[in-house]
Motif scaffolding. Structure first.
Motif, short mmCIF file in Angstrom:
data_model
loop_
_atom_site.label_atom_id
_atom_site.label_comp_id
_atom_site.label_asym_id
_atom_site.label_seq_id
_atom_site.Cartn_x
_atom_site.Cartn_y
_atom_site.Cartn_z
N GLY A 11 33.51 23.80 64.27
CA GLY A 11 34.56 23.22 63.44
C GLY A 11 35.06 21.94 64.08
O GLY A 11 34.53 21.48 65.10
N LEU A 12 36.09 21.38 63.49
CA LEU A 12 36.70 20.15 64.01
C LEU A 12 38.17 20.43 64.24
O LEU A 12 38.91 20.75 63.31
CB LEU A 12 36.53 19.00 63.02
CG LEU A 12 36.99 17.63 63.50
CD1 LEU A 12 36.09 17.14 64.64
CD2 LEU A 12 36.98 16.63 62.35
N SER A 13 38.61 20.36 65.49
CA SER A 13 40.00 20.58 65.85
C SER A 13 40.77 19.27 65.74
O SER A 13 40.45 18.29 66.43
CB SER A 13 40.09 21.13 67.27
OG SER A 13 41.43 21.30 67.66
N VAL A 14 41.76 19.22 64.86
CA VAL A 14 42.53 18.01 64.61
C VAL A 14 43.95 18.18 65.15
O VAL A 14 44.62 19.17 64.86
CB VAL A 14 42.58 17.70 63.10
CG1 VAL A 14 43.39 16.44 62.85
CG2 VAL A 14 41.17 17.54 62.54
N ARG A 15 44.38 17.22 65.97
CA ARG A 15 45.73 17.21 66.53
C ARG A 15 46.37 15.85 66.25
O ARG A 15 45.71 14.92 65.78
CB ARG A 15 45.68 17.47 68.04
CG ARG A 15 45.09 18.82 68.43
CD ARG A 15 46.02 19.96 68.02
NE ARG A 15 45.55 21.26 68.48
CZ ARG A 15 44.79 22.07 67.77
NH1 ARG A 15 44.38 21.69 66.56
NH2 ARG A 15 44.41 23.23 68.24
N ARG A 16 47.64 15.76 66.55
CA ARG A 16 48.34 14.48 66.31
C ARG A 16 47.73 13.32 67.10
O ARG A 16 47.76 12.17 66.65
CB ARG A 16 49.82 14.62 66.69
CG ARG A 16 50.61 15.53 65.76
CD ARG A 16 52.09 15.51 66.10
NE ARG A 16 52.85 16.40 65.23
CZ ARG A 16 53.30 16.09 64.03
NH1 ARG A 16 53.06 14.88 63.54
NH2 ARG A 16 53.98 16.95 63.31
N ASP A 17 47.17 13.65 68.27
CA ASP A 17 46.64 12.58 69.12
C ASP A 17 45.13 12.41 68.96
O ASP A 17 44.50 11.70 69.76
CB ASP A 17 46.98 12.85 70.58
CG ASP A 17 46.47 14.20 71.07
OD1 ASP A 17 45.97 14.97 70.23
OD2 ASP A 17 46.58 14.48 72.28
N GLY A 18 44.52 13.05 67.97
CA GLY A 18 43.09 12.85 67.76
C GLY A 18 42.40 14.12 67.31
O GLY A 18 43.03 15.07 66.84
N HIS A 19 41.07 14.14 67.45
CA HIS A 19 40.30 15.30 67.03
C HIS A 19 39.11 15.48 67.97
O HIS A 19 38.72 14.54 68.68
CB HIS A 19 39.82 15.14 65.58
CG HIS A 19 38.92 13.96 65.37
ND1 HIS A 19 39.39 12.69 65.06
CD2 HIS A 19 37.57 13.84 65.46
CE1 HIS A 19 38.37 11.86 64.95
NE2 HIS A 19 37.27 12.53 65.18
N ALA A 20 38.56 16.70 67.95
CA ALA A 20 37.42 17.01 68.82
C ALA A 20 36.65 18.17 68.22
O ALA A 20 37.23 19.01 67.53
CB ALA A 20 37.91 17.36 70.22
N ALA A 25 35.07 31.92 67.48
CA ALA A 25 34.55 33.20 66.98
C ALA A 25 35.31 33.55 65.71
O ALA A 25 36.53 33.64 65.72
CB ALA A 25 34.72 34.29 68.02
N LEU A 26 34.59 33.73 64.62
CA LEU A 26 35.19 34.10 63.34
C LEU A 26 34.75 35.51 62.97
O LEU A 26 33.59 35.89 63.19
CB LEU A 26 34.76 33.11 62.25
CG LEU A 26 35.06 31.64 62.50
CD1 LEU A 26 34.60 30.80 61.32
CD2 LEU A 26 36.54 31.42 62.78
N PRO A 27 35.65 36.30 62.39
CA PRO A 27 35.28 37.69 62.07
C PRO A 27 34.29 37.77 60.93
O PRO A 27 34.37 37.02 59.95
CB PRO A 27 36.63 38.32 61.68
CG PRO A 27 37.44 37.18 61.18
CD PRO A 27 37.03 35.98 62.00
N GLU A 28 33.36 38.70 61.04
CA GLU A 28 32.40 38.94 59.97
C GLU A 28 33.08 39.79 58.89
O GLU A 28 33.96 40.61 59.18
CB GLU A 28 31.18 39.68 60.52
CG GLU A 28 29.99 39.70 59.58
CD GLU A 28 29.43 38.33 59.32
OE1 GLU A 28 29.59 37.85 58.19
OE2 GLU A 28 28.83 37.74 60.24
N GLU A 29 32.67 39.60 57.65
CA GLU A 29 33.22 40.33 56.51
C GLU A 29 32.07 40.63 55.55
O GLU A 29 31.37 39.72 55.12
CB GLU A 29 34.29 39.48 55.82
CG GLU A 29 34.99 40.12 54.65
CD GLU A 29 36.03 39.18 54.04
OE1 GLU A 29 36.90 39.68 53.32
OE2 GLU A 29 35.95 37.95 54.30
N VAL A 30 31.86 41.91 55.23
CA VAL A 30 30.72 42.29 54.41
C VAL A 30 31.16 43.25 53.31
O VAL A 30 32.16 43.95 53.44
CB VAL A 30 29.62 42.96 55.26
CG1 VAL A 30 29.13 42.03 56.35
CG2 VAL A 30 30.11 44.27 55.85
#
Length: 273
Positions: A11-20, A25-30
């Motif tokens: 993903g892309l982490s966006v903060r007030r001073d920029g992004h990176a 880890a995201l939970p699986e859902e079935v």
């Protein structure tokens, strides 16, 4: 075919001073199809762990069975599309099964999807006396804090609910997690039943708000107390009052509110009630 409980995704982490760039880890859902005697009863979205616990707890809290000896066979079948929890029931359970039949797939968080009538949604609940059951005030104060380090999947993903079983004098003895709060409680109830643990001997501890469905499941399972980190709905409170359940909400940061049957919570100094 094993399905992981979580997956690492970019993903892309966006903060007030920029992004990176970031990976989390995201939970699986079935989809989990609950099948009785070859016919699908419900399809619920759930975390892919502890499916046997979930299926048995769901069968108990839906009233399809009232005890595990009414199950003649069970198997868990995993497909590319999801998971089937297949039951074979004793012949005398067909009437109860028909009464609770569901025809629609229910999304996470919707515990009433597909029920055929309002009467089914507002089914009568047992009255719990909980004679002799007491919780110490300090046990209730610690309940959600004690549950937090036991939430392994939540620690990985930050996106799942948990249900814990608090036994007076022993602390939290069992925990189950899921993306859905109803599923987490069904998993816990199923696990306790399969281990031969009486739900009347402890309280359920939830990481969610308290909806009517959670109170219904608590009453049907026979637990005299329900503790949660967030608020109850008014209908949930009404059901708890009528069912004899001690309802504790906002159990966090060293405090809690009691909304029904406070006489079960005591301290060395004085009764909370």
């Amino acid at each position: 075919m094993a399905i992981p409980l979580s997956r690492s995704k970019p993903g892309l982490s966006v903060r007030r001073d920029g992004h990176a760039p970031v990976r989390r880890a995201l939970p699986e859902e079935v989809p989990v199809a609950v099948v009785y005697d070859g016919s699908t009863h419900a399809v619920m979205m759930a975390s892919p762990g502890d499916i046997a616990d979930f299926a048995h707890g769901f069968a108990l809290t839906e009233g399809v069975i009232t005890s595990l000896d009414q199950v003649e066979g069970f198997e868990e079948v995993r497909h590319d599309q999801g998971i089937e929890a297949r039951f074979w029931l004793r012949e005398d359970r067909q009437e109860a099964l028909s009464a609770r039949r569901r025809f629609m797939a229910g999304p996470v968080g919707c515990g009433l999807c597909g029920i055929d009538s309002l009467e089914q949604a507002n089914r009568p609940l047992p009255r719990l006396t909980g004679t002799g059951f007491r919780l110490d005030r300090d046990e209730v104060l610690r309940a959600t804090d004690d549950l937090r380090p036991l939430q392994v999947l939540h620690a990985q993903t930050g996106a799942t609910h948990a249900a814990g079983f608090l036994v007076p004098g022993q602390g939290i003895v069992a925990v189950r997690e899921d993306v859905g709060r109803h599923n987490a409680l069904d998993k816990l109830i199923g696990a306790l039943a399969r281990d031969g643990i009486d739900c009347a001997s402890g309280a359920f501890v939830m990481t969610s708000r308290l909806s009517m469905e959670l109170v219904q499941k608590c009453a049907i399972a026979g637990s005299p107390a329900l503790i949660a980190v967030s608020a109850p709905t008014t209908h949930a409170l009404h059901l708890a009052e009528d069912s004899g359940i001690t309802l504790v909400a906002f159990a966090r940061q060293g405090g809690f509110d009691v909304y029904s049957h406070p006489e079960r919570i005591t301290s060395e100094v004085t009764d909370v009630a």
